[in-house]
Design a protein around this motif. Sequence first.
Motif, PDB file in Angstrom:
ATOM      1  N   LEU A 197       0.822  -1.204   0.000  1.00 41.40           N
ATOM      2  CA  LEU A 197       0.000   0.000   0.000  1.00 41.40           C
ATOM      3  C   LEU A 197       0.862   1.262   0.000  1.00 41.40           C
ATOM      4  N   LEU A 198       1.853   1.300   0.887  1.00 43.06           N
ATOM      5  CA  LEU A 198       2.704   2.474   0.992  1.00 43.06           C
ATOM      6  C   LEU A 198       3.587   2.636  -0.245  1.00 43.06           C
ATOM      7  N   ASP A 199       4.005   1.505  -0.836  1.00 43.45           N
ATOM      8  CA  ASP A 199       4.800   1.571  -2.059  1.00 43.45           C
ATOM      9  C   ASP A 199       3.987   2.192  -3.194  1.00 43.45           C
ATOM     10  N   LYS A 200       2.716   1.826  -3.280  1.00 43.28           N
ATOM     11  CA  LYS A 200       1.851   2.423  -4.297  1.00 43.28           C
ATOM     12  C   LYS A 200       1.774   3.936  -4.109  1.00 43.28           C
ATOM     13  N   LEU A 201       1.624   4.370  -2.872  1.00 44.10           N
ATOM     14  CA  LEU A 201       1.545   5.796  -2.599  1.00 44.10           C
ATOM     15  C   LEU A 201       2.824   6.510  -3.028  1.00 44.10           C
ATOM     16  N   GLU A 202       3.957   5.904  -2.743  1.00 40.69           N
ATOM     17  CA  GLU A 202       5.229   6.518  -3.127  1.00 40.69           C
ATOM     18  C   GLU A 202       5.363   6.596  -4.645  1.00 40.69           C
ATOM     19  N   GLN A 203       4.865   5.596  -5.350  1.00 45.06           N
ATOM     20  CA  GLN A 203       4.936   5.599  -6.812  1.00 45.06           C
ATOM     21  C   GLN A 203       4.149   6.759  -7.425  1.00 45.06           C
ATOM     22  N   PHE A 204       3.091   7.184  -6.760  1.00 49.28           N
ATOM     23  CA  PHE A 204       2.262   8.249  -7.299  1.00 49.28           C
ATOM     24  C   PHE A 204       2.943   9.611  -7.201  1.00 49.28           C
ATOM     25  N   GLY A 205       3.974   9.725  -6.372  1.00 51.04           N
ATOM     26  CA  GLY A 205       4.675  10.996  -6.228  1.00 51.04           C
ATOM     27  C   GLY A 205       3.822  12.033  -5.518  1.00 51.04           C
ATOM     28  N   ASP A 206       4.084  13.301  -5.820  1.00 53.83           N
ATOM     29  CA  ASP A 206       3.326  14.377  -5.191  1.00 53.83           C
ATOM     30  C   ASP A 206       1.887  14.364  -5.696  1.00 53.83           C
ATOM     31  N   LEU A 207       0.972  14.323  -4.781  1.00 56.79           N
ATOM     32  CA  LEU A 207      -0.447  14.297  -5.142  1.00 56.79           C
ATOM     33  C   LEU A 207      -0.938  15.711  -5.433  1.00 56.79           C
ATOM     34  N   PRO A 208      -1.858  15.854  -6.369  1.00 56.96           N
ATOM     35  CA  PRO A 208      -2.401  17.193  -6.672  1.00 56.96           C
ATOM     36  C   PRO A 208      -3.185  17.740  -5.487  1.00 56.96           C
ATOM     37  N   SER A 209      -3.249  19.048  -5.421  1.00 58.86           N
ATOM     38  CA  SER A 209      -3.957  19.684  -4.304  1.00 58.86           C
ATOM     39  C   SER A 209      -5.461  19.474  -4.399  1.00 58.86           C
ATOM     40  N   ASP A 210      -5.962  19.350  -5.626  1.00 61.13           N
ATOM     41  CA  ASP A 210      -7.400  19.162  -5.833  1.00 61.13           C
ATOM     42  C   ASP A 210      -7.709  17.667  -5.853  1.00 61.13           C
ATOM     43  N   ILE A 211      -7.644  17.055  -4.672  1.00 57.51           N
ATOM     44  CA  ILE A 211      -7.810  15.601  -4.574  1.00 57.51           C
ATOM     45  C   ILE A 211      -8.625  15.256  -3.339  1.00 57.51           C
ATOM     46  N   HIS A 212      -9.351  14.142  -3.426  1.00 55.29           N
ATOM     47  CA  HIS A 212     -10.004  13.585  -2.246  1.00 55.29           C
ATOM     48  C   HIS A 212      -9.670  12.095  -2.191  1.00 55.29           C
ATOM     49  N   VAL A 213      -9.446  11.623  -0.965  1.00 48.86           N
ATOM     50  CA  VAL A 213      -9.011  10.242  -0.748  1.00 48.86           C
ATOM     51  C   VAL A 213     -10.030   9.509   0.103  1.00 48.86           C
ATOM     52  N   GLN A 227      -1.703   8.430   7.920  1.00 45.32           N
ATOM     53  CA  GLN A 227      -0.505   9.106   8.421  1.00 45.32           C
ATOM     54  C   GLN A 227       0.402   9.546   7.274  1.00 45.32           C
ATOM     55  N   TYR A 228       0.575   8.664   6.287  1.00 47.53           N
ATOM     56  CA  TYR A 228       1.403   9.005   5.123  1.00 47.53           C
ATOM     57  C   TYR A 228       0.816  10.201   4.381  1.00 47.53           C
ATOM     58  N   LEU A 229      -0.474  10.199   4.172  1.00 46.64           N
ATOM     59  CA  LEU A 229      -1.123  11.277   3.434  1.00 46.64           C
ATOM     60  C   LEU A 229      -1.007  12.612   4.167  1.00 46.64           C
ATOM     61  N   LEU A 230      -1.129  12.575   5.485  1.00 43.13           N
ATOM     62  CA  LEU A 230      -1.074  13.803   6.275  1.00 43.13           C
ATOM     63  C   LEU A 230       0.351  14.321   6.432  1.00 43.13           C
ATOM     64  N   GLU A 231       1.299  13.404   6.690  1.00 40.00           N
ATOM     65  CA  GLU A 231       2.657  13.826   7.006  1.00 40.00           C
ATOM     66  C   GLU A 231       3.552  13.936   5.766  1.00 40.00           C
ATOM     67  N   GLN A 232       3.494  12.962   4.880  1.00 36.36           N
ATOM     68  CA  GLN A 232       4.363  12.969   3.709  1.00 36.36           C
ATOM     69  C   GLN A 232       3.790  13.807   2.567  1.00 36.36           C
ATOM     70  N   GLN A 233       2.480  13.740   2.398  1.00 36.41           N
ATOM     71  CA  GLN A 233       1.842  14.488   1.307  1.00 36.41           C
ATOM     72  C   GLN A 233       1.264  15.826   1.762  1.00 36.41           C
ATOM     73  N   GLN A 234       1.219  16.040   3.065  1.00 34.91           N
ATOM     74  CA  GLN A 234       0.717  17.306   3.614  1.00 34.91           C
ATOM     75  C   GLN A 234      -0.716  17.603   3.169  1.00 34.91           C
ATOM     76  N   LEU A 235      -1.510  16.529   3.006  1.00 35.57           N
ATOM     77  CA  LEU A 235      -2.909  16.746   2.667  1.00 35.57           C
ATOM     78  C   LEU A 235      -3.664  17.246   3.892  1.00 35.57           C
ATOM     79  N   PRO A 236      -4.637  18.114   3.714  1.00 34.12           N
ATOM     80  CA  PRO A 236      -5.473  18.506   4.857  1.00 34.12           C
ATOM     81  C   PRO A 236      -6.385  17.345   5.268  1.00 34.12           C
ATOM     82  N   LEU A 237      -6.739  17.326   6.511  1.00 36.13           N
ATOM     83  CA  LEU A 237      -7.611  16.264   7.011  1.00 36.13           C
ATOM     84  C   LEU A 237      -8.934  16.228   6.264  1.00 36.13           C
ATOM     85  N   SER A 238      -9.389  17.381   5.815  1.00 34.00           N
ATOM     86  CA  SER A 238     -10.667  17.470   5.097  1.00 34.00           C
ATOM     87  C   SER A 238     -10.632  16.768   3.738  1.00 34.00           C
ATOM     88  N   ALA A 239      -9.424  16.449   3.243  1.00 35.56           N
ATOM     89  CA  ALA A 239      -9.296  15.782   1.944  1.00 35.56           C
ATOM     90  C   ALA A 239      -9.334  14.270   2.058  1.00 35.56           C
TER      91      ALA A 239
END
Length: 264
Positions: A197-213, A227-239
């Motif tokens: 799962l985490l490897d897939k996330l790393e393969q995607f690189g920087d995620l666009p700001s206009d995204i929902h997960v 945790q990866y999305l919040l800390e590594q990708q800096q996504l807001p919790l609302s996303a």
Amino acid sequence: MNNPPAKKSPARLTFISDIIEISPYLRRVVLSGEQLANFPVDQQGAYVKVLIPQPGATSVNMTLTGPNAAIKRSYTIREFDHVLGQLSLDFVINKHTGPATDWAKSANVGDTVAIAGPGPLKMNRFDVSNYLLFGDSTSINAVDALIKRIPATAKGHIIMLVNSQQEQTLLSQHPLLKTHWLVLNDGITAEQQIAWLLDKLEQFGDLPSDIHVFVGLEATQVRLVKQYLLEQQQLPLSAISATGYWKRNTDADTFGKQKQMQPL
């Protein structure tokens, strides 16, 4: 002024009109009955509570609360055919034991069971340009319902862990969402699943700001992906719409109490 709490749907008495073996690990139970006549339409991906009798009991228990209440388990709606009055739910079997799993495994056409609901969708954001959907065999119907609601112009990825190849047929196709599958077997450990799962996330690189997960996985997987999305990708919790559908080595009642005390 506070609004009064929403009135909960009463329990409905149903009977099993059909059983479909999707795979060795997924069994579809089709419910029918007069009390489904006013069941709301367009609820695919929402959930109902299946009311399982207490151990040793043979009669249907329609009591929702109190010391003699039925055992309640949440299951995602695969489909509701309002013309035929048929509600389809999929149960994971042959992977673990528990009241609902055991009931579904031994259920027969003609058996009666009560349900309550429906409850809401786990995600309701359909106004962004990019999506990431994480799911497994327990949440595959929720993911499928989201795919059908996501605009055809949106881009993104779907990451799925399933118990058999047959389950891959349960996902609808989306023109711009790419699906990645991991079919589990006895040789794939919990740690290897998380690594994938985490490897897939790393393969995607920087995620666009206009995204929902959407994350609908096992509890530990949910925490680590979130945790990866919040800390590594800096996504807001609302996303992020995240929910643990189950927890390894933990029964549903205990897991439910844990989520109340410490939400995922």
